[in-house]
Design an enzyme around this catalytic site. Sequence first.
Site, PDB file in Angstrom:
ATOM      1  N   LYS A   1      23.200  72.647  19.422  1.00  0.00           N
ATOM      2  CA  LYS A   1      22.262  72.330  18.332  1.00  0.00           C
ATOM      3  C   LYS A   1      21.158  71.410  18.856  1.00  0.00           C
ATOM      4  O   LYS A   1      21.302  70.826  19.947  1.00  0.00           O
ATOM      5  CB  LYS A   1      23.032  71.657  17.186  1.00  0.00           C
ATOM      6  CG  LYS A   1      23.702  70.334  17.566  1.00  0.00           C
ATOM      7  CD  LYS A   1      24.715  69.896  16.506  1.00  0.00           C
ATOM      8  CE  LYS A   1      25.378  68.591  16.895  1.00  0.00           C
ATOM      9  NZ  LYS A   1      26.568  68.307  16.065  1.00  0.00           N
TER      10      LYS A   1
ATOM     11  N   TYR B   1      -0.877  46.254  23.708  1.00  0.00           N
ATOM     12  CA  TYR B   1      -1.021  46.036  22.262  1.00  0.00           C
ATOM     13  C   TYR B   1      -0.223  44.810  21.826  1.00  0.00           C
ATOM     14  O   TYR B   1       0.916  44.615  22.256  1.00  0.00           O
ATOM     15  CB  TYR B   1      -0.477  47.233  21.478  1.00  0.00           C
ATOM     16  CG  TYR B   1      -1.364  48.448  21.491  1.00  0.00           C
ATOM     17  CD1 TYR B   1      -2.650  48.407  20.978  1.00  0.00           C
ATOM     18  CD2 TYR B   1      -0.882  49.663  21.982  1.00  0.00           C
ATOM     19  CE1 TYR B   1      -3.451  49.546  20.960  1.00  0.00           C
ATOM     20  CE2 TYR B   1      -1.672  50.800  21.966  1.00  0.00           C
ATOM     21  CZ  TYR B   1      -2.958  50.740  21.462  1.00  0.00           C
ATOM     22  OH  TYR B   1      -3.741  51.867  21.449  1.00  0.00           O
TER      23      TYR B   1
HETATM   24  C1  LIG Z   1      27.654  67.836  16.760  1.00  0.00           C
HETATM   25  C2  LIG Z   1      29.012  68.303  16.413  1.00  0.00           C
HETATM   26  C3  LIG Z   1      29.980  68.467  17.404  1.00  0.00           C
HETATM   27  C4  LIG Z   1      29.790  68.000  18.838  1.00  0.00           C
HETATM   28  O1  LIG Z   1      29.991  66.606  18.890  1.00  0.00           O
HETATM   29  P1  LIG Z   1      29.979  65.831  20.306  1.00  0.00           P
HETATM   30  O2  LIG Z   1      30.341  64.443  19.945  1.00  0.00           O
HETATM   31  O3  LIG Z   1      28.574  65.926  20.801  1.00  0.00           O
HETATM   32  O4  LIG Z   1      30.948  66.523  21.166  1.00  0.00           O
HETATM   33  C5  LIG Z   1      31.193  69.044  17.047  1.00  0.00           C
HETATM   34  N1  LIG Z   1      31.431  69.406  15.771  1.00  0.00           N
HETATM   35  C6  LIG Z   1      30.535  69.229  14.782  1.00  0.00           C
HETATM   36  C7  LIG Z   1      30.876  69.638  13.398  1.00  0.00           C
HETATM   37  C8  LIG Z   1      29.296  68.664  15.065  1.00  0.00           C
HETATM   38  O5  LIG Z   1      28.417  68.470  14.078  1.00  0.00           O
END
Ligand SMILES: *Cc1c(COP(=O)(O)O)cnc(C)c1O
Length: 385
Positions: A38, A270
């Site tokens: 993702k 800045y």
């Molecule tokens: C993002 C996510 C993962 C992966 O989590 P990590 O800590 O990056 O391994 C797994 N399951 C769900 C439902 C997630 O949203």
Amino acid sequence: MYYTKRTAARINLDNLIFNAKSYKAALCSDTSLMCVVKADAYGHGVKAVSKCLQDELNVKWFAVSNIDEAIELRENQITGNILILGYTDPAEADTLINYNIIQACVDLSYAKELNRFATKGKVSVHIKLDTGMTRIGIPCGDIKTAVKNAEEIYTLQNLSVKGIFTHLCVADSDSPDNIAYTDMQISRIKEVKRLLNVDGYDTGICHWLNSAGGVYTKQQGSDLARLGIILYGLYPNHALEVPIEMKPVMELVSTVSMVKYIKADTFIGYGRTFCAKKDMKVATVTVGYADGYPRLLSNKGEVIINGNRCKIVGNVCMDQIMADVTGIQVSAGDEVVLIGERNGEKITADDIADLCGTIGYEITCGISKRVPRIIIKNNEQIGID
Ligand SMILES: *Cc1c(COP(=O)(O)O)cnc(C)c1O
């Protein structure tokens, strides 16, 4: 393949493969990898990452956060199973069917909506169970009610239940209290599964492990491990050692645009937040918060130039930063390492996160679109994402 030298993320696919293999070796033999890609593979560039995992490691399971990411994978010739972990507008039911994408069922009323909109066949779903995260899923505070709700989903004509899953919220902690909480979450999903099976429902693929769960919990029974952060070589929790070897996949590099000498009492940047106490040599670097390099690193962060650690002086600007290079050999055009290792000096996304009071996930996900992702394999540039 071409990009103009300024700031770039170098994505090392050999390290990606190394991490996936290293993690897989630590799992029970009957647990398969579901690679979580993702958010553009946590900022690493989903095209190259997912293709590499499919072609080199024969990964058959991918997870994304939404339908656009899922379609992007299909259009990138990803042929394996794709699970959407989050919400999809139920009106997209037929799109899910057309692209053969599995949807997380966020609760019973969501399932009914999805069922109502599907006209082209059955939508494949994994029923999400909320065992303690309190985000999405059928609430499992009362197991009997949870099972009743889940069973109603099985009766919906236009859905096909292919699995059940839950998400652990403190698997990355070693405090006894949190370990007990994780055990409680796992026992809840196991109990839901048992009761569904007793009533004759096929629970299919049952999974609860995330990166942390796979390395820190006793992991019998989860058919998949949803591998996210460790795939990219970062820590679920930077304060806790990971009991497997892993290597950072992303390196972030930039370029010196100008070098100058300044006198004591000169202000930098800045807000005049830095004033030189002595005569200094300063380099300007072509990276800023618009690249996702956090402004919280102002007067705090460090970079590596020609093998030397240099402090950021003044505020991080939108497109530029200044660094103290007093006593260091440096010229315009030289490489600046923001995340990476040179000459034994090392800065990780987790180090940057610590300075910013956040987690490594947010740092790599935040590297913005204007930063090209240079894909490296066998020390050669094979593409740009
Ligand atoms: C993002 C996510 C993962 C992966 O989590 P990590 O800590 O990056 O391994 C797994 N399951 C769900 C439902 C997630 O949203």
